[in-house]
Design a protein around this motif. Structure first.
Motif, PDB file in Angstrom:
ATOM      1  N   ASP A  11       2.209 -34.576  16.245  1.00  0.00           N
ATOM      2  CA  ASP A  11       2.555 -35.127  17.554  1.00  0.00           C
ATOM      3  C   ASP A  11       1.313 -35.441  18.386  1.00  0.00           C
ATOM      4  O   ASP A  11       1.284 -36.442  19.098  1.00  0.00           O
ATOM      5  N   THR A  24       4.433 -48.008  17.969  1.00  0.00           N
ATOM      6  CA  THR A  24       5.038 -47.333  16.822  1.00  0.00           C
ATOM      7  C   THR A  24       4.953 -45.812  16.974  1.00  0.00           C
ATOM      8  O   THR A  24       5.800 -45.092  16.459  1.00  0.00           O
ATOM      9  N   VAL A  27       7.956 -44.856  19.052  1.00  0.00           N
ATOM     10  CA  VAL A  27       9.160 -44.904  18.217  1.00  0.00           C
ATOM     11  C   VAL A  27       9.259 -43.643  17.360  1.00  0.00           C
ATOM     12  O   VAL A  27      10.332 -43.038  17.246  1.00  0.00           O
ATOM     13  N   GLU A  28       8.149 -43.220  16.787  1.00  0.00           N
ATOM     14  CA  GLU A  28       8.160 -42.023  15.942  1.00  0.00           C
ATOM     15  C   GLU A  28       8.430 -40.760  16.764  1.00  0.00           C
ATOM     16  O   GLU A  28       9.208 -39.906  16.351  1.00  0.00           O
ATOM     17  N   GLU A  30      10.111 -40.599  19.507  1.00  0.00           N
ATOM     18  CA  GLU A  30      11.529 -40.635  19.879  1.00  0.00           C
ATOM     19  C   GLU A  30      12.408 -40.259  18.690  1.00  0.00           C
ATOM     20  O   GLU A  30      13.381 -39.518  18.839  1.00  0.00           O
ATOM     21  N   ARG A  31      12.079 -40.742  17.518  1.00  0.00           N
ATOM     22  CA  ARG A  31      12.853 -40.391  16.322  1.00  0.00           C
ATOM     23  C   ARG A  31      12.845 -38.876  16.097  1.00  0.00           C
ATOM     24  O   ARG A  31      13.865 -38.271  15.802  1.00  0.00           O
ATOM     25  N   ARG A  32      11.694 -38.267  16.314  1.00  0.00           N
ATOM     26  CA  ARG A  32      11.561 -36.822  16.082  1.00  0.00           C
ATOM     27  C   ARG A  32      12.289 -35.982  17.127  1.00  0.00           C
ATOM     28  O   ARG A  32      12.831 -34.929  16.802  1.00  0.00           O
ATOM     29  N   HIS A  33      12.223 -36.395  18.379  1.00  0.00           N
ATOM     30  CA  HIS A  33      12.623 -35.487  19.459  1.00  0.00           C
ATOM     31  C   HIS A  33      13.875 -35.909  20.229  1.00  0.00           C
ATOM     32  O   HIS A  33      14.316 -35.181  21.119  1.00  0.00           O
ATOM     33  N   HIS A  34      14.438 -37.045  19.906  1.00  0.00           N
ATOM     34  CA  HIS A  34      15.599 -37.550  20.643  1.00  0.00           C
ATOM     35  C   HIS A  34      16.740 -36.537  20.662  1.00  0.00           C
ATOM     36  O   HIS A  34      17.294 -36.229  21.728  1.00  0.00           O
ATOM     37  N   GLU A  52      22.065 -39.645  27.719  1.00  0.00           N
ATOM     38  CA  GLU A  52      21.346 -40.704  27.005  1.00  0.00           C
ATOM     39  C   GLU A  52      20.364 -41.412  27.940  1.00  0.00           C
ATOM     40  O   GLU A  52      19.245 -41.736  27.545  1.00  0.00           O
ATOM     41  N   ARG A  56      16.281 -41.730  27.481  1.00  0.00           N
ATOM     42  CA  ARG A  56      15.619 -43.045  27.542  1.00  0.00           C
ATOM     43  C   ARG A  56      14.535 -43.039  28.624  1.00  0.00           C
ATOM     44  O   ARG A  56      13.408 -43.485  28.401  1.00  0.00           O
TER      45      ARG A  56
END
Length: 101
Positions: A11, A24, A27-28, A30-34, A52, A56
């Motif tokens: 991270d 990017t 994006v990564e 967010e993918r990990r921690h959303h 949500e 965001r």
């Protein structure tokens, strides 16, 4: 045959890339921690749409705050604090509208 997994980027490396405006990296992160941030926000708000929105908004703020990140704390801790504050503000706003009716 299975493809080898790509190495996991820390991270802190992603935050450094984000500070240099590498989308990017955002994006990564967010993918990990959303999912974790969504669960936290939902627990405070008990509303899927608002939770949500909080997530965001958290990542939107992270984009602008990344240049100030000094690595003094974990990225997840920073994100959770940001999401918690946004969720509490959202709840206070909602509560004030309910009382104002």
């Amino acid at each position: 045959m299975l493809e080898p997994e790509p190495p996991v980027v820390a991270d802190t490396v992603l935050m450094n890339r984000l500070a240099q405006r590498d989308s990017t990296a955002l994006v990564e992160l967010e993918r990990r921690h959303h999912a974790s941030l969504y669960a936290q926000a939902y627990g405070i708000l008990m509303d899927a749409t608002l939770a949500e929105r909080v997530v965001r908004d958290t990542f939107s703020q992270l984009w602008f705050l990344a240049t100030q990140y000094n690595g003094g704390r974990s990225t997840l801790s920073l994100l959770r604090d940001m999401a918690r504050e946004l969720a509490r503000a959202e709840r206070a706003l909602h509560d004030s509208h309910v009382r104002g009716r």
